[in-house]
Design an enzyme around this catalytic site. Structure first.
Site, PDB file in Angstrom:
ATOM      1  N   ASP A   1       2.569  -8.147  -3.352  1.00  0.00           N
ATOM      2  CA  ASP A   1       3.295  -6.937  -3.734  1.00  0.00           C
ATOM      3  C   ASP A   1       2.886  -6.607  -5.166  1.00  0.00           C
ATOM      4  OD1 ASP A   1       5.613  -4.990  -4.185  1.00  0.00           O
ATOM      5  OD2 ASP A   1       6.044  -5.688  -2.164  1.00  0.00           O
TER       6      ASP A   1
ATOM      7  N   HIS B   1       3.080  -0.759  -3.829  1.00  0.00           N
ATOM      8  CA  HIS B   1       3.424  -2.177  -3.849  1.00  0.00           C
ATOM      9  C   HIS B   1       2.193  -3.041  -4.095  1.00  0.00           C
ATOM     10  CE1 HIS B   1       7.652  -1.779  -2.809  1.00  0.00           C
ATOM     11  NE2 HIS B   1       7.301  -0.824  -1.968  1.00  0.00           N
TER      12      HIS B   1
ATOM     13  N   GLU C   1       6.436   3.565   0.715  1.00  0.00           N
ATOM     14  CA  GLU C   1       6.910   3.911  -0.629  1.00  0.00           C
ATOM     15  C   GLU C   1       5.832   4.264  -1.647  1.00  0.00           C
ATOM     16  OE1 GLU C   1      11.250   1.974  -0.949  1.00  0.00           O
ATOM     17  OE2 GLU C   1       9.677   0.584  -1.534  1.00  0.00           O
TER      18      GLU C   1
END
Ligand code: NAG
Ligand code: NAG
Ligand code: NAG
Length: 641
Positions: free
Chosen positions: A293, A347, A418
């Protein structure tokens, strides 16, 4: 103070078959002995006396509602139906005894138990079971025996021939009949099985027939749940197993996953192995490993060692590719696939800083930018640079290394959640590229860029796969999280339904999964308001108890068309490391496992006695599963609803 006088139960013969047994009402002589013992107790002060076990006044009887009731062991009218412990009572009580997850086919359990010694278990291979399947099941049988021995703390036999020297010692023979020769574990693997158990003298035979070795392995899990420790002292065998049983079983959903996150907190291999053990017990079959991440990049890749050098929390907090291969093999031996996720393009930050120094330009943008709210959703920021071609060359090497460590053709998760547009919208490199390619700076322009990223990323993966030769799109199509790109009204222009599987992570009342299936997409579903195991510890989120997780239903559409592949529960790692991992995940992940394997019509209350046994089972097997009810409620089934 000394415990109440203890009566030693007469040692049971090893070969003795066990039906619910009675305890004779205390005779006058026994009563006198008891009185003497009590009187003696008034004066006994030695430590040895203190440590003697109190004989419990309680026993368990299986009632008409399929619940084991705790009753006084003495003076019970129907003493012949009493079991000395709840786990022994539970084995054959109700329609499914102590089995978890609930089998979906026929289940018959006779109310009679046979002795079992977990060190005396022999596999036998019948029909034309292949050598490869036999080797796998030989190991799986040994694992089951070892698991049972651990569960009941049975030491190894001192003498390797101890069993042979005693013909009356119990023996469990497991006969296998497997149709398919190979050992490939994938989405389309048939995991069904049929298990028949019968007892003749001291020998219990369990016959397992299954299309694949992985179905047969599930049968071994079921068999292990037909057994329980026998705490009786004095020569009894350490375990009891249901003497006669038949279970026909197959999962409702093919993809039954648990996500672990080793980027927010690194987890040692032993924690991953322990999690896999518990998954195997619950018949979960996919460990979705959110390996990297923006926080850290712990994978030590031979072709791109810089990623871990820059991205790991420390040189000790990494996973070598031999560790990955080891874990994949460990998982596979337990019927579990490793589904590795390298989240991208968002991420991703830590580990990607070395591009300029290596002459590759900026590989990631906004890395650890502050103030972070302007560049990402959660600190630290970081998003791959979609307009730098070197990014896809690095991804090609990354995937090659990973696929070298994993079984051929293994499925990967490509992330895709995201993306924070203001990050890209603030990069002069990205803006220049947009301008040169006649794009504007509207949302659509960025969504197109994002979509192109996934096409190029998939291109890198497919080039890497060519080296490990596969083009079986159906079984190992890569997975993407739902995002702005997967909005049903325009997903078709951004994500190809034939090339990607979508994993919605929405609330239970969302229709995203149904809408996407109507458009032809295949789906793996994660209910974020029931199956996100990290909730309840941060922000406005609330904790979902196992019953909430259990009661979260799957959509009814998409089943016959094989578009609804299954679901996953997710242990995001921001606020969990090895210290609390087990208790956050278990037994809630087991509740999701039953929802995905059996998809029962009934709600959680009906499953509670079995779930509580599953929790105890996991604890005895070394998993620190959380308590989910007071012990009194565990011992008194159905009394605390
Ligand atoms: C799996 O195998 C069983 C037994 O051969 C068969 O009845 C069943 O239809 C198969 N399941 C699938 C999904 O193919
Ligand atoms: C990108 O930034 C420009 C300049 O601030 C702004 O006008 C535009 O709306 C932004 N685009 C998006 C999609 O946010
Ligand atoms: C420990 C062990 O497995 N001992 C023996 C038990 O009995 C079988 C069959 O007689 C032997 O093959 C084992 O070696």
């Amino acid at each position: 103070m000394r415990p109440l006088g203890r009566r030693r139960r007469a040692p049971r013969r090893l070969t003795e078959r066990m039906a619910p047994t009675s305890r004779a009402p205390a005779t006058a002589a026994a009563a006198a002995a008891l009185l003497l013992t009590l009187l003696a107790g008034l004066y006994a002060t030695s430590a040895a006396a203190d440590e003697r076990r109190a004989e419990s006044a309680w026993a368990w009887r299986c009632g008409a509602a399929g619940l084991c009731a705790r009753v006084a062991a003495h003076g019970e009218a129907q003493a012949s139906t009493l079991w000395p412990s709840l786990p022994l009572c539970r084995l054959t009580c109700g329609a499914a005894g102590a089995l978890w997850p609930l089998p979906t086919g026929h289940v018959a359990l006779a109310a009679s138990l046979a002795p079992l010694h977990p060190r005396a278990v022999r596999p036998q291979f019948l029909c034309s079971t292949s050598a490869e399947a036999a080797r796998f099941l030989q190991e799986a049988t040994a694992l089951m025996a070892e698991t049972l021995a651990r569960e009941c703390r049975v030491p190894p036999l001192a003498n390797a021939n101890a069993n042979a020297s005693d013909p009356s010692a119990p023996l469990l023979v497991v006969q296998f009949c497997i149709d398919e020769p190979g050992l490939s574990l994938k989405l389309s693997t048939n995991e069904s099985y049929e298990l028949n158990v019968w007892t003749e003298g001291a020998v219990v035979t369990a016959s397992v027939s299954a299309p694949t070795a992985f179905g047969a392995r599930h049968a071994l899990e079921t068999l292990s749940q037909l057994a329980a420790c026998d705490d009786a002292e004095g020569g009894a065998p350490p375990m009891r197993v249901v003497a006669r049983a038949r279970v026909v079983d197959a999962p409702v959903f093919a993809h039954r996953g648990l996500l672990l996150d080793t980027a927010r907190h690194w987890l040692p291999e032993r924690a991953l192995r322990r999690t896999i053990d518990a998954m195997a017990a619950a018949k979960l079959n996919v460990l979705h490993w959110h390996a990297t991440d923006s926080h850290s990049f712990p994978l030590l890749l031979p072709r791109v060692p810089q990623l871990a050098r820059y991205g790991a929390y420390s040189s000790a907090q990494t996973y070598s590719m031999s560790a990955v291969a080891r874990l994949a093999a460990y998982a596979r031996a337990r019927g579990v696939r490793l589904l590795v996720e390298l989240d991208a393009p968002a991420h991703a930050g830590a580990g990607w800083e070395w591009g300029p120094a290596a002459g590759k330009g900026e590989l990631a943008l906004c890395v650890a930018a502050q103030p972070w709210r302007q560049s990402c959703i959660q600190p630290p920021c970081g998003q791959l640079n979609p307009v730098n071609p070197a990014v896809y060359d690095v991804l090609f090497d990354v995937y090659r290394d990973l696929l070298d460590a994993l079984p051929a053709d293994e499925q990967l998760h490509l992330g895709g959640d995201e993306v924070f547009i203001p990050c890209w919208n603030s990069s002069s490199e990205v803006l220049q590229w947009l301008q040169q390619n006649d794009h504007g700076r509207e949302t659509n322009d960025f969504l197109r860029l994002w979509s192109d990223f996934h096409s190029l990323q998939l291109g890198a993966l497919e080039r890497a796969r060519a080296r490990t030769c596969s083009n079986n799109v159906a079984d190992n199509a890569p997975i993407l999280w739902s995002s702005h790109l997967t909005n049903p009204k325009d997903i078709e222009q951004y994500v190809d339904s034939q090339r990607f599987i979508i994993q919605p992570w929405e609330t239970r009342n969302s229709h995203l999964a149904e809408d996407l299936m109507a458009l032809g997409y295949r789906i793996i579903l994660t209910h974020k308001d029931a199956w996100y195991l990290d909730h309840g510890f941060w922000g406005q989120t609330s904790y979902y108890r196992w019953k909430t997780a259990y009661n979260a239903r799957m959509p009814t559409v998409g089943r016959t068309s094989n578009q609804l592949l299954g679901g996953e529960t997710a242990m995001w790692g921001e606020l969990v490391d090895e210290q609390t991992l087990d208790g956050r995940v278990w037994p809630r992940a087991a509740a999701v496992a039953e929802r995905l394997w059996s998809d029962p019509e009934t709600a959680a209350d009906a499953a509670e006695p079995r779930l509580l046994q599953m929790r105890e089972r996991l604890v005895r097997r070394g998993v620190r599963a959380a308590a989910v009810t007071p012990e009194w409620c565990y011992l008194n089934e159905g009394q605390c609803r």
